[in-house]
Design a protein around this motif. Structure first.
Motif, short mmCIF file in Angstrom:
data_model
loop_
_atom_site.label_atom_id
_atom_site.label_comp_id
_atom_site.label_asym_id
_atom_site.label_seq_id
_atom_site.Cartn_x
_atom_site.Cartn_y
_atom_site.Cartn_z
N LYS A 11 0.15 -17.87 -53.41
CA LYS A 11 0.55 -18.68 -54.57
C LYS A 11 1.98 -18.36 -55.00
CE LYS A 11 -4.02 -19.69 -56.41
NZ LYS A 11 -5.02 -19.52 -57.47
N ARG A 12 2.40 -17.11 -54.73
CA ARG A 12 3.79 -16.74 -55.06
C ARG A 12 4.76 -17.18 -53.97
NH1 ARG A 12 2.39 -11.12 -56.80
NH2 ARG A 12 2.99 -10.58 -54.69
N GLY A 13 4.22 -17.65 -52.88
CA GLY A 13 5.08 -18.06 -51.77
C GLY A 13 5.48 -16.91 -50.87
N ASP A 14 4.73 -15.80 -50.96
CA ASP A 14 5.06 -14.63 -50.15
C ASP A 14 4.73 -14.90 -48.67
OD1 ASP A 14 5.61 -11.91 -49.45
OD2 ASP A 14 3.44 -11.62 -49.35
N ARG A 15 5.72 -14.77 -47.82
CA ARG A 15 5.56 -15.15 -46.41
C ARG A 15 4.56 -14.25 -45.67
NH1 ARG A 15 8.78 -18.96 -44.22
NH2 ARG A 15 8.46 -19.78 -46.26
N LYS A 16 4.49 -12.97 -46.06
CA LYS A 16 3.55 -12.06 -45.38
C LYS A 16 2.11 -12.48 -45.68
CE LYS A 16 6.37 -7.93 -45.12
NZ LYS A 16 6.65 -6.62 -45.71
N SER A 17 1.85 -12.81 -46.94
CA SER A 17 0.49 -13.24 -47.32
C SER A 17 0.14 -14.54 -46.61
CB SER A 17 0.40 -13.46 -48.83
OG SER A 17 0.78 -12.28 -49.50
N GLN A 18 1.12 -15.42 -46.51
CA GLN A 18 0.87 -16.69 -45.81
C GLN A 18 0.52 -16.44 -44.35
OE1 GLN A 18 4.58 -18.68 -46.65
NE2 GLN A 18 3.78 -19.68 -48.48
N LYS A 19 1.21 -15.48 -43.76
CA LYS A 19 0.95 -15.21 -42.35
C LYS A 19 -0.45 -14.62 -42.17
CE LYS A 19 2.95 -13.46 -38.13
NZ LYS A 19 3.92 -12.60 -37.48
N ILE A 20 -0.86 -13.76 -43.10
CA ILE A 20 -2.21 -13.19 -43.01
C ILE A 20 -3.26 -14.29 -43.11
CG2 ILE A 20 -3.86 -11.71 -44.24
CD1 ILE A 20 -1.40 -9.90 -44.93
N LEU A 21 -3.04 -15.21 -44.05
CA LEU A 21 -3.98 -16.34 -44.19
C LEU A 21 -4.00 -17.17 -42.92
CD1 LEU A 21 -4.57 -18.56 -47.25
CD2 LEU A 21 -4.11 -19.67 -45.08
N TYR A 22 -2.83 -17.40 -42.39
CA TYR A 22 -2.74 -18.19 -41.16
C TYR A 22 -3.52 -17.51 -40.03
CZ TYR A 22 -0.76 -19.79 -36.74
OH TYR A 22 -0.62 -20.24 -35.45
N GLU A 23 -3.28 -16.22 -39.87
CA GLU A 23 -3.94 -15.51 -38.76
C GLU A 23 -5.46 -15.49 -38.92
OE1 GLU A 23 -1.81 -11.84 -38.87
OE2 GLU A 23 -0.24 -12.58 -37.49
N LYS A 24 -5.89 -15.52 -40.17
CA LYS A 24 -7.34 -15.48 -40.42
C LYS A 24 -8.01 -16.81 -40.09
CE LYS A 24 -10.61 -14.01 -43.95
NZ LYS A 24 -10.78 -13.55 -45.33
N TYR A 25 -7.35 -17.90 -40.38
CA TYR A 25 -8.03 -19.21 -40.26
C TYR A 25 -7.46 -20.12 -39.16
CZ TYR A 25 -10.12 -17.91 -44.68
OH TYR A 25 -10.82 -17.24 -45.65
N ALA A 26 -6.39 -19.71 -38.52
CA ALA A 26 -5.71 -20.62 -37.58
C ALA A 26 -6.64 -21.07 -36.45
CB ALA A 26 -4.47 -19.95 -37.01
N ARG A 27 -7.44 -20.16 -35.90
CA ARG A 27 -8.27 -20.52 -34.73
C ARG A 27 -9.32 -21.55 -35.10
NH1 ARG A 27 -7.15 -15.44 -34.83
NH2 ARG A 27 -5.94 -14.50 -33.13
N ARG A 28 -9.96 -21.36 -36.23
CA ARG A 28 -10.99 -22.34 -36.63
C ARG A 28 -10.36 -23.68 -36.97
NH1 ARG A 28 -15.56 -19.10 -40.15
NH2 ARG A 28 -16.02 -17.60 -38.50
N MET A 29 -9.23 -23.61 -37.63
CA MET A 29 -8.58 -24.87 -38.00
C MET A 29 -8.04 -25.58 -36.76
SD MET A 29 -9.18 -25.19 -41.05
CE MET A 29 -10.52 -24.01 -41.20
N MET A 30 -7.70 -24.79 -35.75
CA MET A 30 -7.23 -25.41 -34.50
C MET A 30 -8.37 -26.22 -33.87
SD MET A 30 -4.56 -25.79 -32.71
CE MET A 30 -4.26 -26.60 -31.16
#
Lengths: 176, 387
Positions: A11-30
């Motif tokens: 929510k703060r736009g922190d790139r590290k947090s965004q990357k963690i979220l991405y890594e967690k859900y990217a495969r399922r969303m793919m």
């Protein structure tokens, strides 16, 4: 980092947090993107657009329901928007008699997820979209009708045809 | 049983995981605007701009150094009758050293050699002129900065400037709305070595009276300014981008260029417009990303054809002559670029590029910025907008 910290960071736009979220859900969303997009190239675009939208809208996530469910909804809406924008195929096709023939679930249970995904990806875009929304995402036909700006009957018809097409694919698969 | 089919499909496909492309995160993070700008970001940005400007001005400074000019030598006959005899050659009081070298032969001087730098002519008076005299030419150069606005049609949120898109993408660009490159030549008049620079159009009919008045006047003995300006080329391009393997892509298209040059010497003016049509071909490589910044490099070539051209000469009397110019030779350019792009939002990005163009010109007879400077250092900033 806990999920709450990750959400706050996003929510703060922190790139590290965004990357963690991405890594967690990217495969399922793919997988979701492949189901809606049909081919890999389009799925890559859907994935990118979906995550950009997730990060842009995450301030609206109120933690009612799971984060994955919310992300999935965002991705589905994003995919639908792109499908409409690309005008790949009109979804309001003429109503024809479509069989509601019962499909034996046993062969499906014996097939791998990859094999099923391949069959879904090969469906025409109209069938594929309604099938994904109804069978996988769990939307009702009236909700699908709203989402796709079609009638409820068209949604039912598309879904029935999608099932028929899948049934043929499954039979062919076992005949081979 | 029907319920079971949907349940089975849902169970298998909802939980299924599929590996995204290896560079998917880079593409996503690069396409997202950074909300939070740290102090480090500000300093890196300011520092980067300062470094870029320093580099450009340093490169420009190179052009300030004296140049041993390679002037095209062309023998031209001047109307000797117009010189009207020895009494107008030079005032002895103003040019005492000339007096020593004036001989009887020169009472009616023979103009035997003119070295031309269009439309400026070097007039060499036989017997007076040691041809070995070097006349330094100083160039004051402004680093070239192009302002670009690039529109492109692409399906994803990536800007084509990032040059690692999938599929074909079409872009249009226009450049050189910005600062023009200016060369100001300062020609030394070394009267003691008897080298006189003059423009026959200015002085031809009036004979040397004007030379007496203007060139041999003590205040103008040392230098006579010659103003030569080559404007930065005005470009319009349509580009096509295509991704290749990995982080490589290539781009091609069609580029229209207009090269404008102006020469002013006292009251005569020449304006030359050359129209070129070119096909560029570049290979682009995505180097990486620093935060939201995308760093890329490209190298390639461009082949240009001179489709038309014209030079318009206005002499001191105000009469205008027009002459068509066209070279059949192909003009080749080698090109290298290093760029940084920063996405503003999903459909727009700003970018900055610096690089070098090296002109491999066959003798074309065209006097443009390409023939003046074989190497052009380019700075380019622009906005790329997707639609």
């Amino acid at each position: 980092m806990t999920e709450a910290d990750m959400i706050i960071g996003c929510k703060r736009g922190d790139r590290k947090s965004q990357k963690i979220l991405y890594e967690k859900y990217a495969r399922r969303m793919m997988t979701l993107c492949l189901r809606y997009g049909g081919d890999r190239e389009r799925a890559d675009d859907f994935l990118q657009e979906g995550f950009i939208r997730v990060f842009a809208k995450i301030g609206e996530y109120t933690e009612e329901g799971t984060l994955e469910g919310w992300i999935r909804r965002v991705f589905v809406n994003c995919a639908l928007m792109q499908i409409r924008r690309d005008r790949l195929q009109p979804l309001h096709e003429s109503l024809e008699e479509a069989s509601n023939e019962i499909i034996d679930a046993l062969p499906v249970a014996q097939m791998t997820a990859d094999e099923l995904l391949e069959m879904v990806r090969r469906l025409p875009v109209g069938y594929r979209t309604v099938f994904n929304l109804y069978a996988i995402e769990g939307y009702a036909h009236n909700e699908i009708a709203d989402l796709l700006s079609i009638t409820e009957e068209t949604s039912r018809s598309q879904y029935a045809r999608a099932r028929q097409a899948l049934q043929k694919s499954i039979r062919r698969f076992y005949e081979m | 049983m029907m319920e079971n089919f949907e349940e089975q499909m849902q169970k298998k496909l909802r939980e299924m995981e599929y590996e995204p492309a290896t560079d998917a995160w880079e593409r996503i993070s690069g396409a997202m605007p950074s909300r939070h700008h740290s102090h480090a970001f500000v300093w890196w940005t300011v520092g980067g701009i300062a470094a870029g400007l320093t580099l450009l001005f340093a490169v420009g400074g190179e052009m300030l150094a004296p140049v041993s000019d390679s002037i095209t030598v062309q023998h031209v006959s001047l109307p000797i009758e117009s010189l009207k005899g020895e009494e107008r050659i030079a005032p002895m009081s103003a040019a005492p050293m000339l007096k020593e070298t004036l001989t009887e032969e020169l009472k009616r001087p023979q103009l035997v050699n003119i070295q031309q730098r269009q439309p400026l002519h070097r007039v060499v008076m036989d017997g007076l002129v040691p041809l070995t005299v070097e006349t330094p030419t100083l160039y004051a150069a402004v680093p070239v900065v192009d302002i670009c606005l690039t529109f492109s049609r692409h399906q994803s949120s990536e800007s084509p400037r990032f040059a690692f898109l999938k599929g074909w993408h079409v872009g249009m660009g226009a450049a050189s709305v910005g600062v023009t490159s200016t060369d100001v030549g300062m020609q030394n008049i070394e009267y003691n070595n008897s080298v006189i620079y003059m423009d026959p159009m200015d002085y031809g009919e009036m004979g040397f009276q004007r030379i007496e008045d203007e060139l041999f006047h003590p205040s103008s003995l040392k230098t006579a300014p010659v103003d030569a300006k080559h404007s930065s080329p005005c470009l319009f391009s349509v580009s096509f981008y295509r991704s290749l393997i990995g982080k490589f892509s290539f781009s091609t298209g069609v580029v229209y260029s207009q090269l404008v040059s102006r020469w002013n010497l006292n009251s005569s003016k020449s304006v030359q417009r050359i129209h070129l049509l070119g096909i560029p071909l570049s290979v682009n490589y995505q180097i990486g990303s620093v935060g939201a910044f995308r760093v890329y490099a490209s190298a390639g070539t461009e082949m240009d054809v001179n489709v038309s051209g014209q030079v318009k000469i206005t002499d001191y009397k105000g009469s205008v002559q027009k002459q068509r110019l066209r070279s059949k030779n192909l003009l080749w350019t080698l090109r290298g670029r290093f760029g940084v792009a920063y996405p503003l939002c999903r459909w727009a990005a700003v970018y900055g590029e610096c690089g070098v163009d090296r002109y491999l010109n066959a003798p074309s007879g065209l006097n443009t910025f390409r023939s003046e400077k074989k190497t052009r250092y380019v700075g380019q900033v622009g906005v790329s907008i997707g639609f």
